[in-house]
Scaffold this active site. Structure first.
Site, PDB file in Angstrom:
ATOM      1  N   GLU A  64     -82.379  -2.523  95.621  1.00 27.01           N
ATOM      2  CA  GLU A  64     -83.103  -3.338  94.825  1.00 27.01           C
ATOM      3  C   GLU A  64     -84.191  -3.212  93.298  1.00 27.01           C
ATOM      4  OE1 GLU A  64     -84.285  -6.699  98.354  1.00 27.01           O
ATOM      5  OE2 GLU A  64     -85.811  -5.240  97.369  1.00 27.01           O
ATOM      6  N   MET A 229     -89.029 -11.696 102.585  1.00 26.89           N
ATOM      7  CA  MET A 229     -89.667 -11.384 103.809  1.00 26.89           C
ATOM      8  C   MET A 229     -91.337 -10.788 103.328  1.00 26.89           C
ATOM      9  SD  MET A 229     -86.118  -9.172 106.500  1.00 26.89           S
ATOM     10  CE  MET A 229     -87.652  -8.273 107.238  1.00 26.89           C
ATOM     11  N   GLU A 230     -91.374 -10.929 101.997  1.00 31.62           N
ATOM     12  CA  GLU A 230     -92.597 -10.198 101.158  1.00 31.62           C
ATOM     13  C   GLU A 230     -93.518 -11.158 100.282  1.00 31.62           C
ATOM     14  OE1 GLU A 230     -89.603  -8.724 100.978  1.00 31.62           O
ATOM     15  OE2 GLU A 230     -89.115  -6.982 102.281  1.00 31.62           O
ATOM     16  N   ASP A 253     -77.877 -14.330  99.627  1.00 31.60           N
ATOM     17  CA  ASP A 253     -77.507 -14.847 100.877  1.00 31.60           C
ATOM     18  C   ASP A 253     -77.509 -16.939 100.910  1.00 31.60           C
ATOM     19  OD1 ASP A 253     -79.063 -12.840 101.682  1.00 31.60           O
ATOM     20  OD2 ASP A 253     -79.316 -14.911 103.259  1.00 31.60           O
TER      21      ASP A 253
END
Ligand code: SAH
Length: 298
Positions: A64, A229-230, A253
């Site tokens: 990323e 997730m962060e 997604d």
């Protein structure tokens, strides 16, 4: 610097605790010595508010981060003075033509398994240590995310988070339940969102890529459009350090779609990473020289 006697305070600190405090003081001292803040200090103030002249971008995965590192022509620099010895964390830095100082920091590869250190723990530690060391005017958490088509999301969209919350910290005791969810409002950024024509929505964070039925219930209760997730963890640390924070997430997604998440994530990773590498420079250009309050119409 503050010196205190733990005996006088009537508390006892473990050696680990002392080591953490010592590391913290060392970190601040090292940065002062190296004048790491000096690079960033080109900016002034507007009506007493600091203008943004340095930004630290926290990105969980190397794939990323690297397209943005390349677009911004950042250079990987020696992080040994900023990060704990042996940490897999990486730091890429540079100065834009505008004068904006940019650091991209990544938590790097897990020392044993060799995969990106995704999730709340590595990103919190990295944000804390790098935030203390670099003292940026702004923190951006950029990365990929899942999103809900029911909320209008499509693959490759880049979202700014307007609110952060957790969906996997379930503590069914009064008040602790709210602490677990940890809802936190983002700084108001309506001007930035409108001027750069970005999508916006609430972000829910958890330590899993998949989504259990219970996670889904909580994500819906958080009214989230985007799932990662962060984000909420980075927002927590930025708040702790009193540094304003923006979350930029590119959709890999569709969580409420028909394709399996992992397959869709891998398929769209490079599309989302290039959407990020187009958007991150636009946001950096926009914030440079503005105060945080100029990011919204007020
Ligand atoms: N298979 C991947 C694992 C990536 S974990 C690998 O190559 O290592 C997912 C990362 O992308 C996390 O940093 C998370 O923030 C983000 N992410 C993307 N889609 C997500 C989703 N649907 N739910 C949660 N996080 C997601």
């Amino acid at each position: 610097m503050l010196f205190f006697s733990t005996e006088k305070l009537g508390i006892s600190l473990s050696k680990d605790c002392f080591d953490i405090i010592k590391y913290n003081l060392w970190l601040q001292g090292t940065c002062e010595e190296l004048n790491m803040g000096g690079l960033e200090d080109a900016g002034g103030t507007k009506s007493g508010n600091p203008t943004i002249t340095s930004v630290m971008v926290v990105i969980a995965m190397e794939a990323e981060a690297l397209p943005s590192v390349e677009t911004l022509k950042l250079v990987e620099d020696d992080q040994s003075s900023v990060f704990p010895k042996g940490a897999p964390w990486k730091k890429y830095s540079g100065k834009m033509d505008s004068g904006l100082v940019v650091h991209i920091v990544v938590p790097g590869k897990d020392k044993i398994l060799g995969v990106d250190s995704v999730g709340t723990v590595p990103s919190s530690l990295l944000t804390y240590a790098a935030g203390v060391a670099l003292q940026p005017d702004l923190i951006i958490n950029a990365g990929t995310a899942g999103a809900f088509q029911a909320k209008g999301a499509t693959i490759g969209d880049v979202y700014i988070a307007t609110e952060f919350a957790h969906h996997d910290r379930r503590i069914p005791i009064p008040v602790f339940d709210k602490y677990g969810i940890g809802t936190m409002e983002a700084i108001p950024m309506d001007a930035l969102i409108k001027d750069l024509k970005l999508k916006h929505g609430k972000l829910s964070t958890g330590n899993s890529l998949d989504m259990t039925v219970q996670d889904e219930e909580h994500i819906k209760a958080n009214d989230a459009t985007v799932k990662d997730m962060e984000g909420a963890a980075v927002a927590y640390v930025a708040d702790l350090l009193a540094i304003p924070m923006i979350s930029l997430k590119a959709v890999t997604d569709i969580v409420d779609g028909t394709k399996p998440t992992v397959e869709e994530f891998l398929e769209n990773m490079s599309t989302a990473a290039s959407a990020l590498s187009r958007t991150v420079p636009l946001v950096l250009e926009y914030v440079f020289g503005r105060t945080v309050s100029e990011l919204h119409y007020g």
